[in-house]
Design a protein around this motif. Structure first.
Motif, PDB file in Angstrom:
ATOM      1  N   PRO A 144       8.089 -30.586  26.277  1.00 59.27           N
ATOM      2  CA  PRO A 144       9.542 -30.431  24.755  1.00 59.27           C
ATOM      3  C   PRO A 144      10.754 -30.869  24.571  1.00 59.27           C
ATOM      4  O   PRO A 144      10.882 -29.403  24.973  1.00 59.27           O
ATOM      5  N   HIS A 180       0.852 -29.764  17.042  1.00 62.94           N
ATOM      6  CA  HIS A 180       2.389 -31.314  17.991  1.00 62.94           C
ATOM      7  C   HIS A 180       1.725 -31.312  19.668  1.00 62.94           C
ATOM      8  O   HIS A 180       1.785 -30.833  20.123  1.00 62.94           O
ATOM      9  N   THR A 201       9.376 -31.771  14.741  1.00 58.98           N
ATOM     10  CA  THR A 201       8.113 -30.345  14.319  1.00 58.98           C
ATOM     11  C   THR A 201       7.962 -28.953  13.511  1.00 58.98           C
ATOM     12  O   THR A 201       7.968 -29.642  11.723  1.00 58.98           O
ATOM     13  N   ARG A 202       9.698 -29.249  13.298  1.00 58.02           N
ATOM     14  CA  ARG A 202       9.912 -27.525  12.456  1.00 58.02           C
ATOM     15  C   ARG A 202       9.931 -29.091  10.734  1.00 58.02           C
ATOM     16  O   ARG A 202       9.809 -28.238   9.711  1.00 58.02           O
ATOM     17  N   PHE A 204       1.769 -28.244  21.183  1.00 63.57           N
ATOM     18  CA  PHE A 204       2.538 -26.723  20.367  1.00 63.57           C
ATOM     19  C   PHE A 204       1.718 -25.598  20.330  1.00 63.57           C
ATOM     20  O   PHE A 204       2.331 -24.387  19.645  1.00 63.57           O
ATOM     21  N   ASP A 224      14.786 -30.944  23.048  1.00 62.97           N
ATOM     22  CA  ASP A 224      15.102 -30.291  21.299  1.00 62.97           C
ATOM     23  C   ASP A 224      14.619 -31.004  20.398  1.00 62.97           C
ATOM     24  O   ASP A 224      14.606 -30.583  19.041  1.00 62.97           O
ATOM     25  N   CYS A 256       4.774 -22.756  19.912  1.00 65.53           N
ATOM     26  CA  CYS A 256       5.625 -22.954  19.761  1.00 65.53           C
ATOM     27  C   CYS A 256       5.784 -24.113  18.095  1.00 65.53           C
ATOM     28  O   CYS A 256       6.734 -24.567  17.643  1.00 65.53           O
ATOM     29  N   ASP A 306      12.267 -32.915  19.906  1.00 59.81           N
ATOM     30  CA  ASP A 306      10.553 -33.091  19.885  1.00 59.81           C
ATOM     31  C   ASP A 306      10.307 -31.743  18.748  1.00 59.81           C
ATOM     32  O   ASP A 306       9.657 -31.294  17.493  1.00 59.81           O
ATOM     33  N   LEU A 307      11.219 -30.325  19.429  1.00 57.53           N
ATOM     34  CA  LEU A 307      11.097 -29.413  18.908  1.00 57.53           C
ATOM     35  C   LEU A 307      11.354 -29.816  17.388  1.00 57.53           C
ATOM     36  O   LEU A 307      10.648 -28.909  16.181  1.00 57.53           O
TER      37      LEU A 307
END
Length: 157
Positions: A113, A138, A121-122, A149, A115, A154, A117-118
């Motif tokens: 993933p 995800h 997701t958050r 994830f 940055d 994650c 993507d992370l």
């Protein structure tokens, strides 16, 4: 101003909410692990685009993690895809979903993933909390494998 013109100023559209699922409850696939989600997504993905364009899809789930539907959310270019949270959540609300599994492909085949993507997701997890719609996982999808994830720890808490 005529009476008709004045009345038209106060005319508003009416929004009606309805829901109908054509798949009987007993025929819905229950998703209890990421591999099942990957198999559903991989089957539904256009093989001709999987390694060409980045796309974003969601699986919509009921309270028992039975799959209600799959929905195409966005298609981008070779390296990025713009995802609008409003489109995701209006789709989830229309389907009466209790949970969502997010998914997108990496045309490069890289499963790690980014940055972005992370961060996405958050952001979507926070939006889901406000609406009481859980973001359960995800997945990054490629033709031969996937990254979960949730499996990798994650997912935001």
């Amino acid at each position: 101003m005529s009476q008709l013109a004045i009345q038209s100023l106060f005319t508003v559209n009416e929004v009606e909410i309805s829901y109908r699922n054509k798949t009987p409850y007993q025929d819905r696939i229950q998703i209890t692990r990421s591999l099942t989600a990957y198999e559903i997504l991989h089957h539904a993905w256009d093989e001709n685009k999987l390694e060409l364009l980045e796309q974003f899809k969601i699986l919509l789930l009921d309270r028992k993690n039975n799959c209600l539907a799959i929905s195409d959310i966005a298609t981008g270019g070779m390296t990025a895809c713009i995802v609008d949270p409003k489109v995701i959540f209006v789709t989830a609300l229309q389907a009466n979903a209790a949970g969502i599994i997010l998914a997108h492909n990496h045309p490069s085949g890289n499963l790690q993933p980014s940055d972005q993507d992370l961060a996405l997701t958050r952001k979507l997890s926070e939006c889901g909390k406000l609406l009481d719609i859980a973001i359960l996982d995800h997945l990054i999808v490629t033709p031969r494998n996937y990254y979960s994830f949730a499996d990798e720890g994650c997912m935001p808490r």
